[in-house]
Design a protein around this motif. Structure first.
Motif, PDB file in Angstrom:
ATOM      1  N   PRO A  43       7.473 -92.706  69.573  1.00  0.00           N
ATOM      2  CA  PRO A  43       7.359 -93.910  68.737  1.00  0.00           C
ATOM      3  C   PRO A  43       8.492 -94.916  68.969  1.00  0.00           C
ATOM      4  O   PRO A  43       8.287 -96.117  68.829  1.00  0.00           O
ATOM      5  N   ASP A  44       9.655 -94.433  69.364  1.00  0.00           N
ATOM      6  CA  ASP A  44      10.784 -95.337  69.636  1.00  0.00           C
ATOM      7  C   ASP A  44      10.515 -96.263  70.819  1.00  0.00           C
ATOM      8  O   ASP A  44      11.169 -97.301  70.956  1.00  0.00           O
ATOM      9  N   LYS A  75       4.856 -99.797  72.334  1.00  0.00           N
ATOM     10  CA  LYS A  75       4.730-101.259  72.339  1.00  0.00           C
ATOM     11  C   LYS A  75       5.848-101.935  73.124  1.00  0.00           C
ATOM     12  O   LYS A  75       6.230-103.072  72.850  1.00  0.00           O
ATOM     13  N   LYS A  76       6.380-101.217  74.131  1.00  0.00           N
ATOM     14  CA  LYS A  76       7.424-101.779  74.991  1.00  0.00           C
ATOM     15  C   LYS A  76       7.014-101.729  76.467  1.00  0.00           C
ATOM     16  O   LYS A  76       7.847-101.913  77.338  1.00  0.00           O
ATOM     17  N   GLY A  77       5.741-101.436  76.713  1.00  0.00           N
ATOM     18  CA  GLY A  77       5.246-101.423  78.089  1.00  0.00           C
ATOM     19  C   GLY A  77       5.428-100.107  78.832  1.00  0.00           C
ATOM     20  O   GLY A  77       5.131-100.030  80.022  1.00  0.00           O
ATOM     21  N   VAL A  78       5.903 -99.078  78.147  1.00  0.00           N
ATOM     22  CA  VAL A  78       6.138 -97.799  78.810  1.00  0.00           C
ATOM     23  C   VAL A  78       4.818 -97.163  79.253  1.00  0.00           C
ATOM     24  O   VAL A  78       4.699 -96.685  80.381  1.00  0.00           O
ATOM     25  N   GLY A  79       3.817 -97.166  78.391  1.00  0.00           N
ATOM     26  CA  GLY A  79       2.512 -96.603  78.745  1.00  0.00           C
ATOM     27  C   GLY A  79       1.898 -97.334  79.923  1.00  0.00           C
ATOM     28  O   GLY A  79       1.373 -96.713  80.848  1.00  0.00           O
TER      29      GLY A  79
END
Length: 75
Positions: free
Chosen positions: A5-6, A9-13
């Motif tokens: 969760p940290d 929504k930061k493009g990691v996936g």
């Protein structure tokens, strides 16, 4: 694939999927296959937006009454 969760929504996936698909193309794989829980609407939308096609449903009755969906992207 699971993202803490940290880091959601930061493009990691997206970066991980880009890497997996690129690796598959470089190694001459035919496709990338995965499955995801059918109730996880966010994942369904994510994979479908990347061009993955839903193939089958898999049931694990001891885990859930809901199926997992199998997806494939021909590369």
């Amino acid at each position: 694939m699971g993202i803490s969760p940290d880091f959601q929504k930061k493009g990691v996936g997206k970066a991980l999927m880009d890497f997996a698909e690129k690796y598959g193309r470089e190694k001459k794989f035919i496709s990338v296959r995965l499955d995801t829980f059918s109730v996880n609407k966010r994942n369904l939308k994510f994979y479908e937006s990347r061009g993955y096609e839903r193939l089958e449903e898999i049931y694990f009755p001891k885990q859930s009454e809901f199926p997992f969906y199998c997806y494939e992207l021909i590369i």
